[in-house]
Design a protein around this motif. Structure first.
Motif, short mmCIF file in Angstrom:
data_model
loop_
_atom_site.label_atom_id
_atom_site.label_comp_id
_atom_site.label_asym_id
_atom_site.label_seq_id
_atom_site.Cartn_x
_atom_site.Cartn_y
_atom_site.Cartn_z
N GLU A 29 42.27 38.77 37.91
CA GLU A 29 40.92 39.30 38.11
C GLU A 29 40.43 39.05 39.54
OE1 GLU A 29 37.96 37.99 35.35
OE2 GLU A 29 39.21 38.46 33.60
N GLY A 30 39.44 39.84 39.93
CA GLY A 30 38.72 39.59 41.18
C GLY A 30 39.48 39.97 42.44
N GLN A 31 40.43 40.90 42.34
CA GLN A 31 41.21 41.30 43.52
C GLN A 31 40.89 42.74 43.89
OE1 GLN A 31 43.38 39.09 44.95
NE2 GLN A 31 42.93 37.56 43.39
N LEU A 32 41.13 43.07 45.17
CA LEU A 32 41.19 44.47 45.59
C LEU A 32 42.66 44.85 45.63
CD1 LEU A 32 38.66 44.69 48.58
CD2 LEU A 32 38.28 45.21 46.17
N LEU A 180 33.36 47.79 48.58
CA LEU A 180 34.48 47.14 47.89
C LEU A 180 34.44 45.63 48.10
CD1 LEU A 180 37.46 49.58 48.60
CD2 LEU A 180 36.19 49.27 46.48
N LYS A 181 34.12 45.24 49.35
CA LYS A 181 34.05 43.79 49.63
C LYS A 181 32.94 43.15 48.82
CE LYS A 181 36.33 43.91 54.05
NZ LYS A 181 36.06 44.89 55.12
N LYS A 184 34.08 42.75 45.29
CA LYS A 184 35.02 41.64 45.16
C LYS A 184 34.25 40.32 45.09
CE LYS A 184 38.49 39.19 47.82
NZ LYS A 184 39.49 38.74 46.85
N GLN A 185 33.22 40.22 45.97
CA GLN A 185 32.41 39.00 45.96
C GLN A 185 31.73 38.78 44.60
OE1 GLN A 185 30.60 39.18 49.87
NE2 GLN A 185 32.50 38.04 50.16
N LYS A 188 34.37 41.49 40.74
CA LYS A 188 34.92 42.68 40.11
C LYS A 188 36.38 42.86 40.54
CE LYS A 188 30.65 43.97 38.97
NZ LYS A 188 30.15 43.87 37.58
N THR A 189 37.14 43.56 39.71
CA THR A 189 38.51 43.90 40.05
C THR A 189 38.55 45.39 40.37
OG1 THR A 189 39.15 42.30 38.37
CG2 THR A 189 40.88 43.72 39.25
N PHE A 204 43.57 45.80 51.32
CA PHE A 204 43.83 45.20 50.01
C PHE A 204 44.35 43.78 50.11
CE2 PHE A 204 44.83 49.81 49.71
CZ PHE A 204 43.67 50.16 49.04
N ASP A 205 44.01 42.95 49.09
CA ASP A 205 44.61 41.62 49.09
C ASP A 205 45.74 41.50 48.06
OD1 ASP A 205 41.25 40.72 48.54
OD2 ASP A 205 42.56 41.57 47.02
#
Lengths: 264, 300
Positions: A29-32, A180-181, A184-185, A188-189, A204-205
């Motif tokens: 969870e929590g990734q871009l 998107l950033k 993410k903060q 959210k995924t 993307f990370d």
């Protein structure tokens, strides 16, 4: 870290020709997350099978550890911009408020909260001042932002986006990226089908590298290597010649930034 | 009084067909009405063979059943066989029509049994088709009652199902993704189209139904940028078409259905020329109003 998306032996075929073959991965969870691969590598099909829009020949998908139907309200979807008729008689605000439509709420009236969330989503993508425009009067990038706003209005935890950066202007790209950033903060995924290798490693990370089979899935640093990219893009010479440059560029973040600031 | 009933019938058909036609046009399925008008033939023949009569009711049921089957076949060819939507419509109705012709030649060669004589009505005869109760009370023309019932049903579907129809028409993929059944809304709309067109064929004939299904919604499409305005405008245009068409028919002393269909075309032409956003003449006037930069010397 909890798992947001997992697929097990996912295989999808159109007319007996496999488009996805035995895909197995888990994403926290929590990734871009960027889904990358050459044309026809099954990127969009992967998204559609996560969303239940195509039936897998075998294998299955779990989202937040549950089946799609159990968590559907937590998942949002941004289709490719070309998938709808932009001459449709509908305003920007009406599209955004569609994010509040639910299976069981179709007959009842939308309440103030629904309209507020739709307007808030438009505000976030910088489209609130266009709310009363008909969608045909927008540029491609603005149309894309309206689609993103509709997904935002849904207040989901997982967002699946199909090529949101395709053919958008610089302003829209900036607007979507900063959003998107922010998402993410907020934990959210976001899973994004992306075609542009040049920007991928900056956006993307986490990455899913596809070419019908899964080449590699993991954090960007472990996936975005010359070796894996060559495996994914195979004999496509023009891309191959760029791959080593790209990987080099990634190793020098200062150069990369100055490269990005140059006018395109 | 006759004029009133004819205009009212025209307006009822225009409203019912226009509301459904709006969604058909936006789904790029405008020709479905035309397809149904041909594809009902085998339904009529089978209904005749089963009931051994040419009564209205079995004919209507047979035709409506085939209408629904037509929409299923179109959808099958489009979704499963992956043909284009216009090709699917063309294949379906020619094929069903041909089956109807074969059935007639095999089993009913001596009977006059095509749509023209058993199904299609004539709007000018509506005032003669009276509904008289058993006690002898006169309730006005039968088609007006039937068409009012159909219109009530359609209004119910469109008002309650407005959002469902809207989202599945605009973005079916997204609708499916959030769990809304596109199949349900598609067949709800298509069943309504089948029943409405068949009932309306029986009252006013085919050409007028097909015209009302397409032309007023297309006119409204040129004039507005919002779906609910398009629906309201379609209804207004449909009623206007019925009234003006009737008096055109009186004036030229010709076919009422033909005059109404022609009149709908005239309104469309006006919209094409003068629509505020896309009108051909409007744009020309607007261009003249904008000062044009002087031609550069490179042009010469």
């Amino acid at each position: 870290m909890k798992t947001a998306i997992e697929t097990h032996n996912l295989t999808v075929a159109y007319n007996r020709r496999p488009v996805l073959w035995d895909i197995d991965f888990q994403i926290p969870e929590g990734q871009l997350i960027g889904v990358l691969g050459p044309n026809g590598s099954g990127k969009t099909t992967l998204l559609k099978s996560l969303m239940g829009l195509v039936q897998p020949s075998s294998g299955y998908v779990r989202l937040f550890g549950q089946s799609l139907d159990e968590v559907r309200s937590r998942i949002s979807y941004v289709p490719q911009r070309e998938s709808v008729d932009w001459d449709f008689p509908i305003s920007v605000r009406e599209v955004a408020v569609m994010g509040r439509y639910r299976k069981h709420k179709l007959l009842g009236r939308l309440n103030k909260e629904d309209h507020r969330l739709a307007d808030e989503a438009l505000e976030k993508v910088g489209m609130l001042s266009f709310a009363d425009r008909q969608i045909a009067q927008l540029s491609g990038g603005q149309q894309q932002r309206v689609f993103v706003a509709r997904a935002l209005a849904q207040q989901a935890d997982l967002y699946l986006m199909d090529e949101p950066f395709a053919g958008v202007d610089a302003a829209s790209e900036e607007a979507i990226l900063s959003l998107l950033k922010e998402m993410k903060q907020a934990g959210k995924t976001v899973l994004i089908v992306h075609h542009d290798l040049h920007t991928a490693h900056q956006f993307f990370d986490w990455m899913v590298l596809l070419n019908t089979r899964l080449i590699k899935c993991g954090p960007t640093s472990s996936v975005f290597t010359a070796d894996y990219l060559k495996q994914a893009y195979g004999g496509q010479l023009t891309i191959l010649s760029q791959v080593s440059d790209l990987v080099k560029a990634r190793d020098f973040p200062i150069r990369e930034r100055s490269f990005k600031d140059q006018p395109k | 009084m006759n004029a009133f009933w004819i205009i009212l019938t025209g307006a009822l058909v225009a409203t019912s067909c226009g509301l459904l036609g709006t969604f058909l046009i936006l789904r790029k399925m405008a020709m479905v009405g035309d397809a149904i008008s041909h594809a009902v033939l085998p339904g009529i023949v089978i209904a005749y063979l089963l009931s051994e009569s040419r009564d209205v009711l079995p004919m209507l049921i047979g035709a409506a059943a085939l209408g629904v089957l037509t929409t299923f076949m179109i959808e099958f060819l489009y979704q499963k066989a992956r043909l284009q939507i216009d090709a699917s419509i063309g294949i379906t109705f020619t094929w069903l029509f041909a089956i109807g012709i074969i059935l007639i030649s095999l089993y009913a060669g001596q009977v006059d049994l095509d749509q023209d004589c058993v199904l299609y009505g004539e709007i000018a005869y509506v005032p003669l088709d009276l509904w008289i109760t058993e006690s002898g009370r006169l309730l006005g023309p039968r088609p007006v009652w039937i068409l009012s019932g159909v219109l009530a049903l359609i209004l119910l579907i469109i008002i309650l199902g407005y959002r469902g129809l809207k989202i599945t028409t605009f973005d079916p993929e997204y609708a499916a993704a959030v769990g809304i059944s596109t199949v349900f809304w598609h067949y709800l709309l298509m069943s309504a189209v089948s029943v409405t067109t068949v009932v309306a064929f029986e009252s006013v004939g085919a050409i007028l139904v097909v015209a009302f299904l397409i032309v007023p919604p297309a006119t409204a499409y040129l004039l507005t940028e919002k779906l609910h305005n398009m629906l309201l405008l379609t209804v207004g245009l449909g009623i206007l078409t019925a009234v003006s068409g009737y008096y055109l028919a009186v004036w030229i002393d010709g076919s009422v259905a033909g005059a109404m269909a022609v009149s709908s075309g005239v309104f469309l032409l006006l919209a094409v020329l003068f629509s505020p956003s896309t009108g051909v003449l409007t744009q020309r006037f607007r261009q003249q109003a904008i000062p044009v930069p002087a031609q550069g010397y490179k042009e010469r």
